[in-house]
Scaffold this active site. Structure first.
Site, short mmCIF file in Angstrom:
data_model
loop_
_atom_site.label_atom_id
_atom_site.label_comp_id
_atom_site.label_asym_id
_atom_site.label_seq_id
_atom_site.Cartn_x
_atom_site.Cartn_y
_atom_site.Cartn_z
CG ASP A 356 16.66 26.85 14.19
OD1 ASP A 356 15.44 28.12 13.76
OD2 ASP A 356 17.34 27.51 13.88
CD GLU A 385 13.83 27.65 9.95
OE1 GLU A 385 13.34 28.66 9.33
OE2 GLU A 385 14.64 27.59 10.33
#
Ligand code: CA
Length: 677
Positions: A356, A385
């Site tokens: 993340d 990400e």
């Protein structure tokens, strides 16, 4: 995670900085500079180790003035039965205590005295088992948590990461609805149940995954998170889980008994084993980039200040948009991330990690993570990400950004290029994209098709999100049109195509996923889209109830045609390596776009995978996407072509008929795929 909205703005500004030339060299903040001189400790006996005749504790806290070990009989209530002063080892910043015997069944916390005051108790940062709600660490015998056959358990072997097909799911979404037919609703054990069906007899659960054909499930956060009260499960509180509490223990609410620390460990392993037995790998969503509780986090209660980044004035920096960010550029935090992922890979046989807000971490840390995991299992897939959700003291050129992916080895990033270009921008629900008739996205879709690698026929200057070929290999790119964040594909189509018949939306969904699954790079899909799953229009459902989030499995009968199409798409990709090329050079040589003037004929892309690309059994594969609301005519070279996909139908073996080429019609919102030997 839920703050993607901001993160995209940051990704854009970070990219602008990259294009402007090397960023001005910055130092980390003045506040954090003092931490660089801390002695570090990288032994695998941190916090707890149990030998045949002793239970040993070792807490890393270099600046603590005193540390007390509190021992408990109970995981949540009652007073400690013993408090023990720990001894400092100033050479490596740790505090130790050793007790005779194996204290299995007991619980412990640490109390740290810092700057003259005692901090609240903490289970430390390395608790691998915890009591309900994770406030106390548990001492358990891990050898007793292994399912039968665990020693021989292996995940699927992955030759190239472009062979992976990711299915992103939340434990509750998959099983909470009564239509799942699953007994252990919302639990790790849900995916261990064989033979479950919907009321009309459609396969659900693990049988559904096998039928669909995905290679890996990506489970939303499954470490112990903060937001669900594990002592009050009857409230059915829902959360995505991007609020980390104990990074190295499974979440209690996904177990059948959060109060028994061994149960969650054993049940998570049983889930992994069941998926492995079905040939499916397990990827964990990991959120090392921030903690849920700032000052109250286990990081702060253990070593105040160290694990989080700060601005010069000592305020938490907040690149996560959640109140803080962690400091992977400091050695003990870097080692923590590396050792934690290694622990999950070794103890739980995890096959991949999705980071993340990965750009909060530095590229050096990510490279070490991938290199260390590769030593354990070369099939482990790491991606994340490639953006942040706010500014950070970490220099732009050090961030594990999408734009810096070529500085990393064996790490992939999500491509927001294809995502926004195919279905319309995520910040505007009504915005359409290439697959729903909006012109101007053709070149950006092509960027996705070539996995953001340099290609002689792709003009990156016309890209909506990226302006240069940031990937040097297709193994660096994860392509997708939707995930847990933002509107589901179904909801996006219902909003942006409002007023049109549902058939158009179903067609557009098929076209959108056809683009994902035929593109170079690794394809990724959100659970339930294969049955046209929606979330009732809620775009940020991180704490919405099950009534919003749970998949209605009656949809599988209602939209069986959609499911069959997805299954066909996945089978086609698995059968044909041309869609899974492994180098940028291969793509540049074997993927040829047809010249189409997008200003005259918008929403039309046509290309051919040539000359047995990547060893494919088919010599040529022609792929045409028509995202317009009207039919288009294309010229197909003369030859003996098999029809693989046309007008919302797909046959991986090319059994939909044949053609000798010439003018062919491509239906509105549809793909045409042809192949010849
Ligand atoms: Ca929890």
């Amino acid at each position: 995670m839920k703050t993607l909205r901001l993160s995209m703005l940051m990704a854009a500004s970070a990219m602008a900085a990259c294009l402007a030339g090397p960023a001005v060299a910055q130092t980390n903040s003045k506040f954090d500079a003092r931490f660089i001189s801390y002695p570090t400790y990288n032994g695998n006996d941190l916090e707890l180790s149990v030998t045949s005749d002793a239970t040993n504790f070792r807490l890393w806290s270099p600046e603590a003035q005193e540390v007390i070990l509190n021992l408990y009989d109970n995981g949540r209530t009652g007073e400690p039965y013993s408090r023990i002063d720990m001894k400092a080892d100033r050479s490596n910043g740790t505090w130790t205590a050793s007790l005779p015997g194996q204290l299995y069944g007991k619980f412990y916390t640490f109390s740290v005295k810092s700057d003259g005051k005692w901090l609240p108790e903490t289970p430390g940062v390395w608790a691998k088992a915890v009591g309900a709600n994770g406030k106390r660490a548990a001492i358990i015998d891990f050898s007793l948590t292994n399912p039968e056959g665990w020693d021989a358990d292996r995940g699927p072997e992955v030759k190239n990461f472009t062979d992976v097909i990711v299915y992103e799911m939340h434990h509750r979404d998959m099983s909470m609805d009564p239509s799942s037919g699953i007994a252990n609703k919302g639990k790790f054990l849900a995916l261990t149940e064989q033979g479950t069906t919907s009321p009309s007899g459609q396969k659900t659960g693990i049988d559904h995954l096998k039928e669909l054909g995905v290679t890996h499930v990506h489970i939303l956060p499954s470490y112990d998170f903060n937001s669900v009260d594990e002592t009050n499960l009857q409230d059915n509180t829902y959360n995505w889980g991007y609020d980390p509490q104990n990074y190295n223990a499974p979440e209690g609410s996904y177990s059948t008994n959060p109060s028994d620390p061994s149960t969650r460990v054993r049940e998570m392993k049983e889930m992994v084993k069941a998926l492995h037995d079905a040939g499916i790998g397990v990827i964990m969503d990991v959120v090392y980039n921030h903690t849920a509780e700032n000052d109250g986090s286990n990081f702060e209660l253990t070593v105040p200040g160290y694990y989080h980044r700060h601005w010069d004035d000592g305020r938490y920096s907040d690149a996560s948009g959640c109140g803080n960010e962690t400091a992977s550029d400091l050695q003990q935090m870097r080692d923590y991330i590396i050792n934690s992922t290694k622990y999950w890979a070794e103890e739980y046989h995890i096959d991949g990690f999705r980071f993340d807000l990965m750009a909060i971490h530095d590229t050096e840390t990510m490279n070490e993570v991938a290199a260390e995991l590769k030593k354990i299992n070369p099939s482990i897939f790491v991606y994340g990400e490639g953006w942040t959700a706010g500014d950070s003291p970490l220099q732009t050129e050090r961030r594990a950004l999408k734009e810096n992916v070529s500085k990393m080895t064996d790490i992939a990033v999500f491509s927001d290029d294809l995502r926004d270009a195919v279905k319309g921008h995520y910040t505007d629900a009504a915005d359409r994209g290439f697959a729903t008739g909006k012109p101007g996205n053709e070149e950006t879709v092509k960027i996705g098709i070539v996995a953001a690698t340099a290609h002689p026929q792709v003009d990156f200057s016309k890209g909506n999100n990226s302006k240069f070929p940031y990937a040097t290999s297709p193994e660096m790119i994860v392509n997708y049109v939707s995930c847990h964040d933002d509107l589901t594909l179904t909801d996006k189509l219902r909003r942006s195509m409002a007023g049109e018949p549902e058939k158009n939306m179903l067609d557009a969904a098929k076209l959108a996923q056809t683009i994902v699954f035929t593109s170079q790079g690794t394809p990724f899909m959100f659970a339930g889209e294969e049955v046209f799953r929606d979330k009732k229009g809620v775009h940020n459902s991180y704490k919405s109830p099950d009534s919003i989030n749970a998949i209605d499995w009656n949809n599988k009968e209602r939209y069986r045609d959609q499911f069959d199409y997805y299954r066909g798409l996945i089978a086609l990709r698995k059968l044909h390596p041309a869609f899974r090329m492994t180098s940028a050079d291969q793509i540049a040589r074997h993927l040829k776009f047809d010249k189409i003037d997008s200003s005259k004929t918008p929403n039309l892309i046509s290309y051919t995978l040539t000359d047995h690309a990547n060893g494919d059994s088919w010599k040529d594969i022609k792929v045409v996407f028509n995202g317009a609301s009207e039919a288009r005519t294309v010229n197909v070279p003369k030859g003996n072509w098999k029809i693989v996909a046309t007008d919302g139908k797909i046959s991986p073996s090319g059994d939909l008929g044949s053609t000798n080429g010439g003018k062919m019609t491509v239906a509105p919102y549809s793909a045409l795929i042809l192949a010849r030997d």
